[in-house]
Motif scaffolding. Sequence first.
Motif, PDB file in Angstrom:
ATOM      1  N   UNK A  25       1.098  -1.338  -0.002  1.00 28.14           N
ATOM      2  CA  UNK A  25       0.073  -0.156   0.001  1.00 28.14           C
ATOM      3  C   UNK A  25       0.950   1.222  -0.015  1.00 28.14           C
ATOM      4  N   UNK A  26       0.225   2.449   0.264  1.00 27.12           N
ATOM      5  CA  UNK A  26       0.826   3.604   0.108  1.00 27.12           C
ATOM      6  C   UNK A  26       2.103   3.770   1.109  1.00 27.12           C
ATOM      7  N   UNK A  27       1.712   2.914   2.401  1.00 25.94           N
ATOM      8  CA  UNK A  27       2.621   3.213   3.542  1.00 25.94           C
ATOM      9  C   UNK A  27       3.881   2.347   3.335  1.00 25.94           C
ATOM     10  N   UNK A  28       3.923   1.050   2.264  1.00 27.07           N
ATOM     11  CA  UNK A  28       4.755   0.325   2.319  1.00 27.07           C
ATOM     12  C   UNK A  28       4.283  -1.067   2.806  1.00 27.07           C
ATOM     13  N   UNK A  29       3.250  -1.224   3.497  1.00 25.11           N
ATOM     14  CA  UNK A  29       2.627  -2.419   4.118  1.00 25.11           C
ATOM     15  C   UNK A  29       2.094  -3.378   3.072  1.00 25.11           C
ATOM     16  N   UNK A  30       2.145  -4.720   3.444  1.00 27.53           N
ATOM     17  CA  UNK A  30       1.522  -5.633   2.428  1.00 27.53           C
ATOM     18  C   UNK A  30       0.159  -5.529   2.493  1.00 27.53           C
ATOM     19  N   UNK A  31      -0.457  -5.707   1.256  1.00 25.18           N
ATOM     20  CA  UNK A  31      -1.915  -5.685   1.187  1.00 25.18           C
ATOM     21  C   UNK A  31      -2.720  -6.795   1.544  1.00 25.18           C
ATOM     22  N   UNK A  32      -3.920  -6.504   2.432  1.00 23.91           N
ATOM     23  CA  UNK A  32      -4.695  -7.460   2.725  1.00 23.91           C
ATOM     24  C   UNK A  32      -6.124  -7.229   1.901  1.00 23.91           C
ATOM     25  N   UNK A  33      -7.180  -7.365   2.793  1.00 16.97           N
ATOM     26  CA  UNK A  33      -8.519  -6.727   2.329  1.00 16.97           C
ATOM     27  C   UNK A  33      -8.641  -5.439   2.260  1.00 16.97           C
ATOM     28  N   UNK A  34      -9.077  -4.821   1.116  1.00 19.43           N
ATOM     29  CA  UNK A  34      -9.036  -3.613   0.841  1.00 19.43           C
ATOM     30  C   UNK A  34     -10.606  -3.048   0.319  1.00 19.43           C
ATOM     31  N   UNK A  35     -11.276  -2.410   1.111  1.00 14.91           N
ATOM     32  CA  UNK A  35     -12.549  -1.828   0.366  1.00 14.91           C
ATOM     33  C   UNK A  35     -12.264  -0.798  -0.552  1.00 14.91           C
ATOM     34  N   UNK A  36     -13.286  -0.868  -1.493  1.00 15.63           N
ATOM     35  CA  UNK A  36     -13.292   0.387  -2.598  1.00 15.63           C
ATOM     36  C   UNK A  36     -14.426   0.953  -2.821  1.00 15.63           C
ATOM     37  N   UNK A  37     -14.974   1.967  -1.962  1.00 18.25           N
ATOM     38  CA  UNK A  37     -16.327   2.485  -1.988  1.00 18.25           C
ATOM     39  C   UNK A  37     -16.369   3.465  -3.133  1.00 18.25           C
ATOM     40  N   UNK A  38     -17.259   3.465  -3.724  1.00 21.94           N
ATOM     41  CA  UNK A  38     -17.770   4.225  -4.996  1.00 21.94           C
ATOM     42  C   UNK A  38     -19.179   4.925  -4.878  1.00 21.94           C
ATOM     43  N   UNK A  39     -19.074   6.184  -5.035  1.00 18.68           N
ATOM     44  CA  UNK A  39     -20.614   6.880  -5.075  1.00 18.68           C
ATOM     45  C   UNK A  39     -20.934   7.181  -6.459  1.00 18.68           C
ATOM     46  N   UNK A  40     -22.142   6.455  -6.916  1.00 21.91           N
ATOM     47  CA  UNK A  40     -22.516   6.484  -8.175  1.00 21.91           C
ATOM     48  C   UNK A  40     -22.975   8.220  -8.420  1.00 21.91           C
ATOM     49  N   UNK A  41     -23.181   8.341  -9.736  1.00 19.47           N
ATOM     50  CA  UNK A  41     -23.868   9.702 -10.336  1.00 19.47           C
ATOM     51  C   UNK A  41     -25.108   9.859  -9.771  1.00 19.47           C
ATOM     52  N   UNK A  42     -25.343  10.749  -8.910  1.00 19.06           N
ATOM     53  CA  UNK A  42     -26.749  10.998  -8.261  1.00 19.06           C
ATOM     54  C   UNK A  42     -27.835  10.950  -9.496  1.00 19.06           C
ATOM     55  N   UNK A  43     -27.612  11.436 -10.756  1.00 18.54           N
ATOM     56  CA  UNK A  43     -28.352  11.565 -11.824  1.00 18.54           C
ATOM     57  C   UNK A  43     -28.646   9.981 -12.258  1.00 18.54           C
ATOM     58  N   UNK A  44     -27.695   9.064 -12.198  1.00 15.11           N
ATOM     59  CA  UNK A  44     -27.684   7.681 -12.618  1.00 15.11           C
ATOM     60  C   UNK A  44     -27.443   6.619 -11.593  1.00 15.11           C
ATOM     61  N   UNK A  45     -28.312   6.640 -10.772  1.00 13.57           N
ATOM     62  CA  UNK A  45     -28.093   5.549  -9.813  1.00 13.57           C
ATOM     63  C   UNK A  45     -28.472   4.039 -10.262  1.00 13.57           C
ATOM     64  N   UNK A  46     -28.460   2.920  -9.493  1.00 11.37           N
ATOM     65  CA  UNK A  46     -28.642   1.766  -9.710  1.00 11.37           C
ATOM     66  C   UNK A  46     -30.151   1.633  -9.316  1.00 11.37           C
ATOM     67  N   UNK A  47     -31.268   1.411 -10.238  1.00 13.87           N
ATOM     68  CA  UNK A  47     -32.586   1.448  -9.787  1.00 13.87           C
ATOM     69  C   UNK A  47     -33.138  -0.141 -10.182  1.00 13.87           C
ATOM     70  N   UNK A  48     -33.273  -0.478  -8.707  1.00 11.19           N
ATOM     71  CA  UNK A  48     -34.122  -2.070  -8.861  1.00 11.19           C
ATOM     72  C   UNK A  48     -35.491  -2.101  -8.540  1.00 11.19           C
ATOM     73  N   UNK A  49     -36.086  -2.735  -9.570  1.00 17.16           N
ATOM     74  CA  UNK A  49     -37.668  -2.949  -9.501  1.00 17.16           C
ATOM     75  C   UNK A  49     -37.916  -4.184  -9.659  1.00 17.16           C
ATOM     76  N   UNK A  50     -39.405  -4.593  -9.262  1.00 13.45           N
ATOM     77  CA  UNK A  50     -39.637  -5.793  -9.544  1.00 13.45           C
ATOM     78  C   UNK A  50     -40.037  -6.019 -11.019  1.00 13.45           C
ATOM     79  N   UNK A  51     -39.861  -7.246 -11.619  1.00 16.80           N
ATOM     80  CA  UNK A  51     -39.815  -7.587 -13.098  1.00 16.80           C
ATOM     81  C   UNK A  51     -38.673  -6.926 -14.006  1.00 16.80           C
TER      82      UNK A  51
END
Length: 621
Positions: free
Chosen positions: A138-164
Amino acid sequence: MRITMLRSLLSALLLAILAACGGGGGVAAPNPAPPGPVPAPVSGDLAIAVTDAEGDFLVYEVEVERIDLTTAAGDAVQTIPASSRIDFAELTELSELLTVASIPAGVYASVTLQLDFSDAVVLLQDESGEVREASLQDADGAPLGSVPVPLRLDPERPVRIAAGTIARLSLDFDLEASNDVLSHDPPVVEVSPFVLAMPAFDATRDLRVHGVLEEVAEDGEITIEVRPWRRRPATPGSASFTTDAETTWEIGDETFVGDAGLAALAGVAPGTALLLVGPVAERELVADRVLVGTAVPGAGSDVVTGTVLARAPNGTVDVLTLGGVRVNAVAGPDRFLRRAELLVSDQTSVRARGAGSLLDLGDAALSVGSRLVSEAVEAPTTTAAPEALPVFDATTATVLLRRSALTAEVVNGDPLVVDLVRLDGRRPGAFDFTGTAADATDDADPDAYEIATGVLDTTALEAGDVVRLRGLVADFGAAPLDFVAETLVDVATEDRGGRLTAAWREVGGTGEAISAIAPDGFIVDLSDANAALRLRGLRRDVLPEDAIVRVVPAGEGPSLFSLRDFGAGEILLFQDFAAFSDALLAGLQAGERVASLVAEGRYDRGDARLTVRRVRVQWAQ
């Protein structure tokens, strides 16, 4: 694409996740319901595909532990019931369907991709073309383990889930933006994962689906249980697809076209391995190519995949030296090898896909630069010498040739002679062309690589033009004919694909280099940056002398712009350039400093203008 669900087990897993989360990290628990029938929860289906932007890594396999979607209110749902190992370096020209998940209906504003680098395999090549395994930090020179990558979607184009309905989500792990090669000897890579997300599939790439046959409906619709990357114990949902008169089929050792293949599939038992590839469509996936049973690499036997770096006779057999080798074992995990040897003979069956059929070729087709997939049996180790390579025997097996790709500068247009830049992603120094001609004085010369173009028109090409070719390497011993081209793209025009990379990390970032920020573009002053502007496919720097480049949006068509905010711990995604430029301006006015910028698009050298569909900016930490 019409997608059905493997509902029983998957729904149980998702309900277990929601029950465990309660009203905290998951979907909020409802108030106690009055006695009586309990309505089924409203949910919809989400298909997730993964892909990758082109980079220099030959193998980049990492574990995707989980993918979480979160609403604006903070309700989160995990979308994959089991982790997947993904080789992102495989996905520069296609997308892979990772999962089909049933999740609660709603509008999801962010995605978190959890990557585990603990057991990652990363192979890159040094300046000489030698393939080496890199250590990651990583940026501090430490070995990598589990890394979260949070993404904020474009507010005008979110993921919309609907039945069917079937929602889509494409995750693009940008290897070049995510990795900084600190050293080639030994190879050390600093990783800060940079992932892009869009609520759609990439229409410019084919979609690949691995899995096993579930059922064939009377109307010909085929349902496949999705098992990405040949994963066997997986339950990530099912995808349904159709075929047409142009679909090519490979069922075992037989080939079919159109309805004949669908008829042959009727005799295939459920649970048989399938692999299909087809373009992304609005409502359904119509497969261009379907592989069934033992035709699927790795389905019925151990398989070796790699690029031929050299070939040498050894008695009644020839020894191919392969680079960037993947071994898919029927039993046990996949393996990656920097190099290995593959034994072939005149009894080796060599085939290549043609127009709707498999072409039978001689073993001479296995020449330097060939990409191949081979059935093989690993030979017992006979020496303890540290330099000894693993040996695989394909002397009586089947080898499938894949199309090779090369990028080069034109030396002569007609007949076409080129100066090789890359062959199958490798620098020319990685190959030993000895024996490619009957006369050693005519062996393939990467500085004057001779191309058979057939009906392709090369008369307009001039020395110095940049070309990208796809086809097959010429037979071993056939030089000075070196490559048989099937497609040719001339990318050497005055308005061509360009990639601008700039970094101000050494000075702690800058608040001054980007100016005149507006909805129709901005100006970048690169005079104090570690910067390069390169043409697609080449390492030629065309940065203007005054180091000033204007970046403007492309307008119509799919675009994706992103800001990495280390302070907020997330990547902000925009599909509208005006919204992106507003966020960029607001950040600079608030005192943020730009650490790096990458912009991709069409570059006009006349007025130093880059017309972009992708821009990535990272604030300084």
